[in-house]
Write a protein that holds these residues in place. Sequence first.
Motif, PDB file in Angstrom:
ATOM      1  N   ARG A   1      43.621   2.055  81.315  1.00 48.73           N
ATOM      2  CA  ARG A   1      44.058   2.275  82.678  1.00 48.73           C
ATOM      3  C   ARG A   1      42.448   2.830  82.199  1.00 48.73           C
TER       4      ARG A   1
ATOM      5  N   THR B   1      39.275   5.426  83.982  1.00 50.35           N
ATOM      6  CA  THR B   1      38.807   6.141  84.867  1.00 50.35           C
ATOM      7  C   THR B   1      37.436   6.041  84.593  1.00 50.35           C
TER       8      THR B   1
ATOM      9  N   GLU C   1      41.628  -4.430  88.732  1.00 49.46           N
ATOM     10  CA  GLU C   1      43.357  -3.391  88.661  1.00 49.46           C
ATOM     11  C   GLU C   1      43.090  -2.520  88.067  1.00 49.46           C
ATOM     12  N   ASP C   2      44.032  -1.270  87.868  1.00 47.47           N
ATOM     13  CA  ASP C   2      44.440  -0.543  86.679  1.00 47.47           C
ATOM     14  C   ASP C   2      42.823   0.635  86.712  1.00 47.47           C
TER      15      ASP C   2
ATOM     16  N   THR D   1      40.657   4.296  87.911  1.00 43.75           N
ATOM     17  CA  THR D   1      40.000   5.105  88.661  1.00 43.75           C
ATOM     18  C   THR D   1      39.017   5.421  89.179  1.00 43.75           C
TER      19      THR D   1
ATOM     20  N   ASN E   1      36.384   7.762  90.241  1.00 45.98           N
ATOM     21  CA  ASN E   1      35.699   9.634  90.794  1.00 45.98           C
ATOM     22  C   ASN E   1      34.589   9.367  91.136  1.00 45.98           C
TER      23      ASN E   1
ATOM     24  N   SER F   1      40.546  -4.014  97.614  1.00 45.82           N
ATOM     25  CA  SER F   1      40.283  -2.638  96.722  1.00 45.82           C
ATOM     26  C   SER F   1      42.040  -2.753  95.882  1.00 45.82           C
ATOM     27  N   ARG F   2      41.646  -2.797  94.915  1.00 44.09           N
ATOM     28  CA  ARG F   2      42.634  -2.406  94.085  1.00 44.09           C
ATOM     29  C   ARG F   2      42.760  -1.317  92.964  1.00 44.09           C
ATOM     30  N   ALA F   3      41.753  -0.577  93.010  1.00 43.58           N
ATOM     31  CA  ALA F   3      41.714   0.552  91.951  1.00 43.58           C
ATOM     32  C   ALA F   3      41.616   2.136  93.108  1.00 43.58           C
ATOM     33  N   THR F   4      42.148   2.889  92.321  1.00 43.39           N
ATOM     34  CA  THR F   4      42.441   4.682  92.594  1.00 43.39           C
ATOM     35  C   THR F   4      40.841   4.847  93.590  1.00 43.39           C
TER      36      THR F   4
ATOM     37  N   ASN G   1      39.206   8.271  93.832  1.00 45.31           N
ATOM     38  CA  ASN G   1      39.133   9.461  94.465  1.00 45.31           C
ATOM     39  C   ASN G   1      37.447  10.287  94.914  1.00 45.31           C
TER      40      ASN G   1
END
Length: 84
Positions: free
Chosen positions: A3, A5, A27-28, A30, A32, A55-58, A60
């Motif tokens: 993953r 970031t 994918e995988d 995050t 910010n 959208s596949r990412a997280t 924040n």
Amino acid sequence: MIRQTIFMTGATGTVGSELLRRLMTREDTTINILVRRAGYDRRPQIEYGLRGIDSRATLNVLDGDLCAGETLGGPIARLIRTRD
């Protein structure tokens, strides 16, 4: 897969918004993003810029300011991890 970031600024600008669109398809991941306080919530602007992509990412969204010193004017401390 490991993953990733990513910390990003400038996501509401022309170049940054295109970069964010491309990163959001990973994918995988995050992401910010630090957005400057503008007296209103910038999330709808960011969501509008992401319309029409898979959208596949997280994501924040953090309110802050690069010129505010070590704290960046916001909740950035929760993103900082220290190793023992």
